[in-house]
Design a protein around this motif. Structure first.
Motif, PDB file in Angstrom:
ATOM      1  N   SER A  26       0.848  -1.192   0.000  1.00  0.00           N
ATOM      2  CA  SER A  26       0.000   0.000   0.000  1.00  0.00           C
ATOM      3  C   SER A  26       0.882   1.239   0.000  1.00  0.00           C
ATOM      4  CB  SER A  26      -0.939   0.002   1.202  1.00  0.00           C
ATOM      5  OG  SER A  26      -0.179  -0.028   2.375  1.00  0.00           O
ATOM      6  N   ARG A  27       0.237   2.389   0.050  1.00  0.00           N
ATOM      7  CA  ARG A  27       1.026   3.621  -0.085  1.00  0.00           C
ATOM      8  C   ARG A  27       1.664   4.033   1.252  1.00  0.00           C
ATOM      9  NH1 ARG A  27      -3.661   8.183   0.261  1.00  0.00           N
ATOM     10  NH2 ARG A  27      -1.872   9.576   0.429  1.00  0.00           N
ATOM     11  N   PRO A  28       2.727   4.837   1.190  1.00  0.00           N
ATOM     12  CA  PRO A  28       3.402   5.247   2.428  1.00  0.00           C
ATOM     13  C   PRO A  28       2.568   6.197   3.270  1.00  0.00           C
ATOM     14  CG  PRO A  28       4.366   6.334   0.509  1.00  0.00           C
ATOM     15  CD  PRO A  28       3.370   5.363  -0.020  1.00  0.00           C
ATOM     16  N   HIS A  29       2.797   6.164   4.562  1.00  0.00           N
ATOM     17  CA  HIS A  29       2.103   7.094   5.467  1.00  0.00           C
ATOM     18  C   HIS A  29       3.159   7.852   6.277  1.00  0.00           C
ATOM     19  CE1 HIS A  29       2.861   4.150   8.706  1.00  0.00           C
ATOM     20  NE2 HIS A  29       2.507   3.240   7.809  1.00  0.00           N
ATOM     21  N   VAL A  30       2.710   8.608   7.266  1.00  0.00           N
ATOM     22  CA  VAL A  30       3.666   9.423   8.024  1.00  0.00           C
ATOM     23  C   VAL A  30       4.695   8.550   8.744  1.00  0.00           C
ATOM     24  CG1 VAL A  30       3.869  10.970  10.011  1.00  0.00           C
ATOM     25  CG2 VAL A  30       2.236  11.486   8.241  1.00  0.00           C
ATOM     26  N   GLY A  31       4.309   7.313   9.133  1.00  0.00           N
ATOM     27  CA  GLY A  31       5.245   6.401   9.801  1.00  0.00           C
ATOM     28  C   GLY A  31       6.409   6.031   8.890  1.00  0.00           C
ATOM     29  N   GLY A  46      11.523   4.435  17.962  1.00  0.00           N
ATOM     30  CA  GLY A  46      10.182   4.119  18.470  1.00  0.00           C
ATOM     31  C   GLY A  46       9.122   4.325  17.399  1.00  0.00           C
ATOM     32  N   TRP A  47       7.878   4.226  17.825  1.00  0.00           N
ATOM     33  CA  TRP A  47       6.760   4.356  16.896  1.00  0.00           C
ATOM     34  C   TRP A  47       6.101   5.716  17.002  1.00  0.00           C
ATOM     35  CZ3 TRP A  47       4.120  -0.846  18.538  1.00  0.00           C
ATOM     36  CH2 TRP A  47       4.723  -1.896  17.840  1.00  0.00           C
ATOM     37  N   LEU A  48       5.597   6.165  15.893  1.00  0.00           N
ATOM     38  CA  LEU A  48       4.692   7.303  15.923  1.00  0.00           C
ATOM     39  C   LEU A  48       3.331   6.726  16.261  1.00  0.00           C
ATOM     40  CD1 LEU A  48       5.489   9.425  12.755  1.00  0.00           C
ATOM     41  CD2 LEU A  48       6.167   9.859  15.117  1.00  0.00           C
ATOM     42  N   LEU A  49       2.733   7.295  17.274  1.00  0.00           N
ATOM     43  CA  LEU A  49       1.433   6.789  17.708  1.00  0.00           C
ATOM     44  C   LEU A  49       0.353   7.761  17.270  1.00  0.00           C
ATOM     45  CD1 LEU A  49       2.470   5.943  21.373  1.00  0.00           C
ATOM     46  CD2 LEU A  49       2.494   4.401  19.406  1.00  0.00           C
ATOM     47  N   PHE A  50      -0.792   7.212  17.016  1.00  0.00           N
ATOM     48  CA  PHE A  50      -1.949   8.035  16.674  1.00  0.00           C
ATOM     49  C   PHE A  50      -2.970   7.720  17.746  1.00  0.00           C
ATOM     50  CE2 PHE A  50      -5.090   9.813  13.705  1.00  0.00           C
ATOM     51  CZ  PHE A  50      -4.320  10.788  13.108  1.00  0.00           C
ATOM     52  N   GLU A  51      -3.252   8.665  18.583  1.00  0.00           N
ATOM     53  CA  GLU A  51      -4.120   8.405  19.737  1.00  0.00           C
ATOM     54  C   GLU A  51      -3.653   7.176  20.511  1.00  0.00           C
ATOM     55  OE1 GLU A  51      -7.689   8.645  17.635  1.00  0.00           O
ATOM     56  OE2 GLU A  51      -7.515  10.816  17.533  1.00  0.00           O
ATOM     57  N   GLN A  52      -2.385   7.157  20.837  1.00  0.00           N
ATOM     58  CA  GLN A  52      -1.731   6.140  21.689  1.00  0.00           C
ATOM     59  C   GLN A  52      -1.577   4.761  21.042  1.00  0.00           C
ATOM     60  OE1 GLN A  52      -0.277   7.636  24.104  1.00  0.00           O
ATOM     61  NE2 GLN A  52      -1.540   9.449  23.787  1.00  0.00           N
ATOM     62  N   GLU A  53      -1.967   4.584  19.791  1.00  0.00           N
ATOM     63  CA  GLU A  53      -1.785   3.297  19.127  1.00  0.00           C
ATOM     64  C   GLU A  53      -0.790   3.462  17.991  1.00  0.00           C
ATOM     65  OE1 GLU A  53      -4.243   0.025  18.251  1.00  0.00           O
ATOM     66  OE2 GLU A  53      -6.005   1.286  18.548  1.00  0.00           O
ATOM     67  N   LYS A  54      -0.056   2.392  17.650  1.00  0.00           N
ATOM     68  CA  LYS A  54       0.889   2.479  16.546  1.00  0.00           C
ATOM     69  C   LYS A  54       0.148   2.828  15.264  1.00  0.00           C
ATOM     70  CE  LYS A  54       4.245   0.176  13.686  1.00  0.00           C
ATOM     71  NZ  LYS A  54       4.325  -0.926  12.759  1.00  0.00           N
ATOM     72  N   MET A  55       0.697   3.829  14.578  1.00  0.00           N
ATOM     73  CA  MET A  55       0.101   4.178  13.296  1.00  0.00           C
ATOM     74  C   MET A  55       0.502   3.071  12.325  1.00  0.00           C
ATOM     75  SD  MET A  55       0.841   7.624  11.158  1.00  0.00           S
ATOM     76  CE  MET A  55       0.721   8.784  12.474  1.00  0.00           C
ATOM     77  N   SER A  56      -0.454   2.380  11.741  1.00  0.00           N
ATOM     78  CA  SER A  56      -0.055   1.336  10.792  1.00  0.00           C
ATOM     79  C   SER A  56      -1.142   1.091   9.763  1.00  0.00           C
ATOM     80  CB  SER A  56       0.304   0.042  11.518  1.00  0.00           C
ATOM     81  OG  SER A  56      -0.857  -0.664  11.854  1.00  0.00           O
ATOM     82  N   PHE A  75      13.977  11.011  20.052  1.00  0.00           N
ATOM     83  CA  PHE A  75      14.346   9.944  19.131  1.00  0.00           C
ATOM     84  C   PHE A  75      14.716   8.665  19.880  1.00  0.00           C
ATOM     85  CE2 PHE A  75      16.835   7.804  15.813  1.00  0.00           C
ATOM     86  CZ  PHE A  75      15.794   7.727  14.896  1.00  0.00           C
ATOM     87  N   GLY A  76      14.115   7.569  19.439  1.00  0.00           N
ATOM     88  CA  GLY A  76      14.312   6.288  20.125  1.00  0.00           C
ATOM     89  C   GLY A  76      13.060   5.880  20.887  1.00  0.00           C
ATOM     90  N   GLN A  77      12.306   6.868  21.365  1.00  0.00           N
ATOM     91  CA  GLN A  77      11.070   6.600  22.116  1.00  0.00           C
ATOM     92  C   GLN A  77       9.858   6.669  21.180  1.00  0.00           C
ATOM     93  OE1 GLN A  77      11.226   6.723  25.772  1.00  0.00           O
ATOM     94  NE2 GLN A  77      13.441   6.833  25.537  1.00  0.00           N
ATOM     95  N   ASP A  78       8.729   6.151  21.674  1.00  0.00           N
ATOM     96  CA  ASP A  78       7.482   6.361  20.936  1.00  0.00           C
ATOM     97  C   ASP A  78       7.083   7.828  21.077  1.00  0.00           C
ATOM     98  OD1 ASP A  78       7.452   3.671  20.497  1.00  0.00           O
ATOM     99  OD2 ASP A  78       5.789   3.223  21.847  1.00  0.00           O
ATOM    100  N   GLY A  79       6.368   8.341  20.114  1.00  0.00           N
ATOM    101  CA  GLY A  79       5.916   9.725  20.212  1.00  0.00           C
ATOM    102  C   GLY A  79       4.555   9.861  19.567  1.00  0.00           C
ATOM    103  N   ASN A  80       3.769  10.757  20.122  1.00  0.00           N
ATOM    104  CA  ASN A  80       2.431  10.927  19.579  1.00  0.00           C
ATOM    105  C   ASN A  80       2.464  11.819  18.352  1.00  0.00           C
ATOM    106  OD1 ASN A  80      -0.043   9.813  20.233  1.00  0.00           O
ATOM    107  ND2 ASN A  80      -0.811  11.810  20.907  1.00  0.00           N
ATOM    108  N   PHE A  81       1.676  11.481  17.351  1.00  0.00           N
ATOM    109  CA  PHE A  81       1.573  12.348  16.187  1.00  0.00           C
ATOM    110  C   PHE A  81       0.250  13.096  16.275  1.00  0.00           C
ATOM    111  CE2 PHE A  81       0.227  13.552  12.001  1.00  0.00           C
ATOM    112  CZ  PHE A  81       1.385  14.104  11.476  1.00  0.00           C
ATOM    113  N   SER A  82       0.328  14.412  16.247  1.00  0.00           N
ATOM    114  CA  SER A  82      -0.933  15.169  16.276  1.00  0.00           C
ATOM    115  C   SER A  82      -0.831  16.380  15.364  1.00  0.00           C
ATOM    116  CB  SER A  82      -1.246  15.565  17.724  1.00  0.00           C
ATOM    117  OG  SER A  82      -1.375  16.946  17.870  1.00  0.00           O
TER     118      SER A  82
END
Ligand code: ME8
Length: 500
Positions: A24-29, A306-316, A347-354
């Motif tokens: 599928s197409r790329p996303h912000v992650g 780490g992961w970029l999270l979207f409302e605390q869940e991994k963006m995927s 960098f290295g940690q999860d972070g929220n994307f908003s």
């Protein structure tokens, strides 16, 4: 004030992103890792390195077959379409990769074949119990969405990553004797603690390896969409052996051209494989073992962020909770997205994307912070000196504090970049922006301009010269992070050519 010093004979630096699934197409992650690597590549180039930067697309496997089936097209049509979208996005984002590899390309297939044949050849000299590759029956549960062995027994099981039911697989496979590499891997982690970064990830991997390794299947009979096993075409290579080899095929391994051979000889081993934390085992356990079995040099470092999270869940993609870069970049520009991702996420940690936080950051630091300071300074240089503020003799009327903050910023950026602490580096640069802002506020050049005292005129020149120099310095230091706006600033400051 001078830019980071350049080593005399150009050393090489080879870095990679994961090759992204072309289902599928790329996303912000996916853009996150690519942007991070672009910042490193630009920074390393500015420090005088000859940089090879590889990205690409992972185009084999069941999930590609299924995605194509669902769309009523062939796997090849699907990966062709998606690969083009990846390439277009990297172009839109101004990514400066030097190489792009597709796992469906002929040069990649050649590299996978060469790697396995080399290993089989070395196996001939090894006793049976030590042969790296052997054939056996595989039965287990496998998550087709995350390409993960969930369990090596046939009982039903759920994928630990996405939670869905894993599928039952039962067939004859080629296996890689990973179990034989436990000792060598532990030795590698001990002798080269920098091999897995950050440190806490190394500890996780070490515990995993210490608890014992199972051999892994590296071929499939049920899958058709893959690279055929040399001499046994009923089998195709299973994703990880295929995918990881892209790091070598992407810079010329197994190519017949002299130029590629030289390129591979120059750039391999990789200095850095940048990845997300969910694929660390494949990179820090499988990959060095595959290379040890082939007696090839190992990459210098695996950095798992780490992961970029979207409302605390991994963006995927498989969860569907994704944001796409294109609309963000259309409205706010590339630099806004880059700046936000590097400044906001430790960098290295999860972070929220908003999106809200992105806009707030953009307004505070880019539009109002640096943008406003640059506009005001340039407007005053134009107004009071017709755009050409005279250089001032060293030491006279200069605000030493600004110079000190600039030197400190240069040093801090070097230190932070050595450990990939991007937010630290950006904060150090913005301390300089803040110091210049304060210097202007305190020295009130608009007041000095009203005075008829020639000393005040000199002071006015000194203030604007110092501010202009500091901005030139900021445009160099910040260039890897916000390449477009720093280039504009560079031009407006009357500098010639490219910042870097
Ligand atoms: O795993 N936050 O491909 P993939 C941060 N083909 N980074 C993210 C992210 C998120 N929410 N989502 C994705 C594969 N990424 C294999 C790799 S390598 C030999 C084969 C980034 O398309 C991150 O770098 O699923 C992660 O490791 C990668 O995309 C996974 O991309």
């Amino acid at each position: 004030m001078s830019p980071p010093s350049a080593p005399k004979d150009k050393p090489k630096f080879y870095l990679t992103t994961p090759i992204y699934y072309a289902n599928s197409r790329p996303h912000v992650g996916s853009a996150y890792t690519t942007i991070v690597c672009d910042v490193i590549a630009r920074y390393k180039r500015m420090c005088g390195y000859d940089v090879a930067y590889l990205t690409g697309t992972d185009e084999h496997g069941v999930n590609i077959e299924r995605a194509a089936e669902a769309k009523g097209i062939t796997p090849q049509q699907l990966v062709d379409a998606n690969e083009a979208i990846f390439r277009d996005l990297w172009k839109l984002l101004g990514i400066t990769h030097t190489d792009f590899i597709r796992t469906t390309s002929a040069e990649h297939a050649r590299a996978v074949e060469k790697l396995v044949l080399r290993t089989l050849e070395l196996d001939r000299g090894r006793p049976d119990a030590e042969k790296a590759i052997y054939k056996a029956k595989y039965e287990g549960r496998y998550c087709i969405y995350d390409n993960l062995y969930v369990s090596d027994t046939p009982e039903p099981a759920n994928c630990p990553t996405c939670g869905r039911d894993a599928e039952l697989i039962s067939e004859e496979n080629y296996f890689f004797r990973l179990s034989a590499y436990q000792g060598k891997l532990l030795e590698l982690y001990k002798n080269h603690p920098e091999f897995i970064q950050p440190d806490f990830r190394r500890n996780e991997v070490r515990s995993f390896v210490e608890s014992g390794l199972k051999d892994v299947s590296i071929s499939r009979k049920t899958i058709k969409w893959g690279i055929p096993w040399p001499g046994d075409p009923e089998h195709v290579f299973y994703v990880w052996y295929d995918a990881l080899t892209s790091y070598m095929s992407g810079i010329g391994y197994a190519s017949e051209s002299k130029k590629d051979e030289e390129k591979f000889a120059k750039f391999w081993p990789a200095d850095l494989h940048m990845i997300g934390k969910e694929i660390i085992r494949f990179h820090a356990v499988y990959w060095p073992a595959f290379l040890m079995a082939a007696e090839l040099p190992l990459p210098k470092q695996i950095f798992a962020h780490g992961w970029l999270l979207f409302e605390q869940e991994k963006m995927s993609k498989s969860k569907g909770n994704v944001a796409y870069p294109e609309p963000i970049v259309k409205v706010l520009g590339n630099d806004a997205l880059r700046y936000y991702l590097l400044r906001e996420v430790v960098f290295g940690q999860d972070g929220n994307f908003s999106r809200e936080a992105l806009i707030t950051r953009y307004n505070a630091d880019l539009a109002n912070g640096l943008g406003n300071l640059a506009s005001r300074t340039l407007a005053m240089i134009e107004k009071y000196f017709a755009g050409d503020v005279p250089a001032i003799p060293e030491g006279s009327h200069q605000k030493v504090e600004v110079q000190q903050v600039a030197s400190a910023a240069l040093q801090a950026v070097g230190q932070h970049m050595a450990s990939y602490n991007f937010s630290g580096a950006v904060q150090a640069i913005w301390q300089l922006v803040g110091a210049v802002d304060q210097y202007i506020a305190e020295s009130k050049p608009w007041k000095l301009a009203e005075s008829s005292d020639p000393e005040d005129r000199k002071k006015l020149g000194a203030v604007l010269w110092t501010a202009g120099q500091a901005l030139r310095f900021v445009s160099i230091l910040a260039h890897p992070f916000i390449p477009e706006s720093t280039q504009q600033l560079w031009d407006r400051l009357g500098q010639s050519g490219r910042v870097a």
